[in-house]
Design a protein around this motif. Structure first.
Motif, short mmCIF file in Angstrom:
data_model
loop_
_atom_site.label_atom_id
_atom_site.label_comp_id
_atom_site.label_asym_id
_atom_site.label_seq_id
_atom_site.Cartn_x
_atom_site.Cartn_y
_atom_site.Cartn_z
N ALA A 1 14.20 72.92 21.79
CA ALA A 1 13.90 72.04 22.92
C ALA A 1 14.30 70.60 22.61
CB ALA A 1 12.41 72.11 23.26
N ALA A 2 14.10 70.18 21.35
CA ALA A 2 14.50 68.83 20.95
C ALA A 2 16.01 68.66 21.05
CB ALA A 2 14.02 68.54 19.53
N GLY A 3 16.75 69.65 20.59
CA GLY A 3 18.21 69.58 20.69
C GLY A 3 18.67 69.59 22.13
N ALA A 4 18.02 70.39 22.96
CA ALA A 4 18.38 70.44 24.38
C ALA A 4 18.12 69.11 25.05
CB ALA A 4 17.59 71.55 25.07
N ARG A 5 17.02 68.46 24.69
CA ARG A 5 16.70 67.16 25.29
C ARG A 5 17.77 66.13 24.93
NH1 ARG A 5 12.05 64.26 27.01
NH2 ARG A 5 12.85 62.32 27.88
N LEU A 6 18.21 66.13 23.68
CA LEU A 6 19.25 65.19 23.26
C LEU A 6 20.54 65.39 24.06
CD1 LEU A 6 18.83 65.18 19.37
CD2 LEU A 6 18.38 63.28 20.93
N LEU A 7 20.97 66.64 24.18
CA LEU A 7 22.21 66.93 24.90
C LEU A 7 22.08 66.63 26.38
CD1 LEU A 7 23.27 70.27 23.16
CD2 LEU A 7 24.49 68.09 23.05
N ALA A 8 20.93 66.95 26.97
CA ALA A 8 20.75 66.72 28.40
C ALA A 8 20.66 65.24 28.73
CB ALA A 8 19.50 67.46 28.89
N ASP A 9 19.93 64.47 27.91
CA ASP A 9 19.87 63.02 28.13
C ASP A 9 21.26 62.41 28.05
OD1 ASP A 9 17.15 62.94 28.51
OD2 ASP A 9 16.66 62.20 26.50
N ASP A 10 22.01 62.82 27.05
CA ASP A 10 23.37 62.30 26.88
C ASP A 10 24.24 62.66 28.06
OD1 ASP A 10 25.55 61.14 25.02
OD2 ASP A 10 26.32 63.15 25.46
N ALA A 11 24.15 63.91 28.52
CA ALA A 11 24.97 64.35 29.65
C ALA A 11 24.62 63.60 30.92
CB ALA A 11 24.79 65.85 29.87
N ALA A 12 23.33 63.40 31.18
CA ALA A 12 22.92 62.72 32.41
C ALA A 12 23.39 61.27 32.44
CB ALA A 12 21.41 62.79 32.56
N VAL A 13 23.19 60.56 31.34
CA VAL A 13 23.57 59.14 31.29
C VAL A 13 25.08 58.97 31.30
CG1 VAL A 13 23.48 57.04 29.90
CG2 VAL A 13 21.43 58.43 30.16
N ARG A 14 25.78 59.68 30.44
CA ARG A 14 27.23 59.49 30.34
C ARG A 14 27.96 60.03 31.57
NH1 ARG A 14 29.25 61.41 24.54
NH2 ARG A 14 31.18 60.49 25.35
N ASN A 15 27.47 61.11 32.15
CA ASN A 15 28.11 61.61 33.36
C ASN A 15 27.95 60.65 34.52
OD1 ASN A 15 28.87 63.91 31.98
ND2 ASN A 15 28.14 65.32 33.54
N ALA A 16 26.78 60.04 34.64
CA ALA A 16 26.58 59.07 35.70
C ALA A 16 27.49 57.87 35.51
CB ALA A 16 25.12 58.63 35.74
N ARG A 17 27.65 57.43 34.27
CA ARG A 17 28.55 56.31 34.00
C ARG A 17 30.00 56.66 34.35
NH1 ARG A 17 26.28 54.43 28.04
NH2 ARG A 17 24.57 53.08 28.80
N ASP A 18 30.43 57.86 33.94
CA ASP A 18 31.81 58.27 34.24
C ASP A 18 32.01 58.49 35.73
OD1 ASP A 18 32.47 58.09 31.60
OD2 ASP A 18 32.53 60.25 31.21
N CYS A 19 30.97 58.99 36.40
CA CYS A 19 31.06 59.16 37.85
C CYS A 19 31.22 57.81 38.53
CB CYS A 19 29.81 59.87 38.35
SG CYS A 19 29.84 60.32 40.10
N LEU A 20 30.51 56.81 38.04
CA LEU A 20 30.70 55.45 38.56
C LEU A 20 32.14 54.99 38.39
CD1 LEU A 20 27.51 53.53 37.32
CD2 LEU A 20 28.21 53.85 39.69
N GLN A 21 32.71 55.29 37.25
CA GLN A 21 34.09 54.86 36.99
C GLN A 21 35.06 55.57 37.93
OE1 GLN A 21 35.08 54.68 32.87
NE2 GLN A 21 37.24 54.25 33.23
N VAL A 22 34.83 56.85 38.18
CA VAL A 22 35.70 57.58 39.11
C VAL A 22 35.59 57.00 40.52
CG1 VAL A 22 36.10 59.81 40.22
CG2 VAL A 22 35.67 59.72 37.77
N HIS A 23 34.39 56.61 40.92
CA HIS A 23 34.18 56.03 42.25
C HIS A 23 34.70 54.60 42.35
CE1 HIS A 23 31.58 59.48 43.07
NE2 HIS A 23 31.49 59.08 44.33
#
Length: 307
Positions: A246-268
């Motif tokens: 669960a700890a590893g999943a939290r790290l990966l999910a937090d990273d995915a949510a933050v970095r994907n939102a940033r990259d989505c902003l860049q695409v927009h």
């Protein structure tokens, strides 16, 4: 071990998605941003749909399902940016009267922060002396609690503003709450990935869609990789129930949510930073979620200590 959702689990996910999008679609999201207050009618509606009672035993009026089904449900809540202390209320269902039906709103002290403190009927943990702080996410009001001498100890009391009697059942382990947060982050990461791809296909510049440019394609591909890595980790941790997974999943999910939102902003482009776009709301919620509970630092310490 099969980590693929079963036919019943896929049907549950689609049903939860229909409820979430039907009750809290984009128009409702924008209305909530303009008037950020907990919608009790929405809370009761998703309670009546069985969202909070998924893991409550059948003989207690719930669905009697497990952590994998809960993760699928919270993934859908993350997609639509459902406001409110859903994790705390979900974990209190069956122990706090009215929580399973959405009649009682439960929040919890998560690290030094308490979300939706003023709107909650029941507070899990010691929120004495909590002070309101400015939240970057307009849909997640926050209070900060003062550091206590025993801050490292596990606080397990339930404080009900209407009924100060002790809880009937102890709260769920901390790693379960963290995994449900990870599921919300996964849903948000998947949604911003879809939004970026859709925009890349429809937005035209220099005589064609911006998605034909290799730089945009790479951003979208990296977003998809983050989503799938986080999905595998979250689903696996839900099946095993293991604290370290669960700890590893939290790290990966937090990273995915933050970095994907940033990259989505860049695409927009510049439009992504404006109020007419939902992308910045996903980024702000991802930041806030990542700061709730033990967070990345504790997850890293848990994993490092196990090596």
């Amino acid at each position: 071990m099969d980590f693929q959702p079963s036919e019943e689990q896929r049907a549950l996910r689609h049903g939860i998605r229909d409820v979430m999008e039907g009750r809290f679609g984009r128009d409702a999201l924008r209305a909530a941003v303009e008037a950020p207050a907990l919608d009790r009618e929405l809370w009761r509606a998703i309670g009546e749909a069985g969202f909070f009672a998924l893991c409550v035993p059948e003989d207690a009026g719930g669905a009697g399902l497990g952590l994998p089904e809960a993760v699928l449900a919270f993934e859908e809540a993350g997609r639509v940016l459902l406001p409110g202390p859903a994790v705390a209320t979900f974990l209190a269902a069956g122990a706090v009267e009215g929580a399973a039906a959405g009649e009682t709103v439960v929040t919890a002290v998560e690290g030094e922060l308490v979300p939706w403190l003023e709107e909650a009927d029941v507070v899990r943990g010691d929120a004495d002396g909590a002070v309101a702080v400015r939240s970057v996410d307009p849909l997640t009001p926050l209070h900060r609690v003062p550091a206590a001498p025993n801050a490292g100890r596990d606080r397990r009391d339930l404080r009900d503003r209407r009924d100060p009697r002790p809880p009937r059942h102890p709260p769920a382990p901390a790693h379960v709450a963290s995994l449900l947060r990870a599921a919300e982050q996964l849903g948000s990461a998947a949604r911003t990935c879809e939004s970026a791809v859709q925009h890349a296909r429809s937005r035209e510049q220099f005589g064609g869609p911006v998605g034909r440019f290799q730089a945009v394609q790479h951003l979208c591909a990296e977003m998809l990789v983050r989503v799938e890595l986080a999905r595998v980790a979250v689903y696996a941790a839900a099946v095993t129930g293991d604290r370290l997974e669960a700890a590893g999943a939290r790290l990966l999910a937090d990273d995915a949510a933050v970095r994907n939102a940033r990259d989505c902003l860049q695409v927009h482009g510049g439009m992504g930073f404006t109020w007419e776009s939902d992308v910045h709301l996903h980024l702000k919620r991802a930041w806030v979620r990542a700061g709730l509970g033990a967070g990345a630092r504790q997850a890293e310490e848990d994993l490092a200590g196990a090596l």
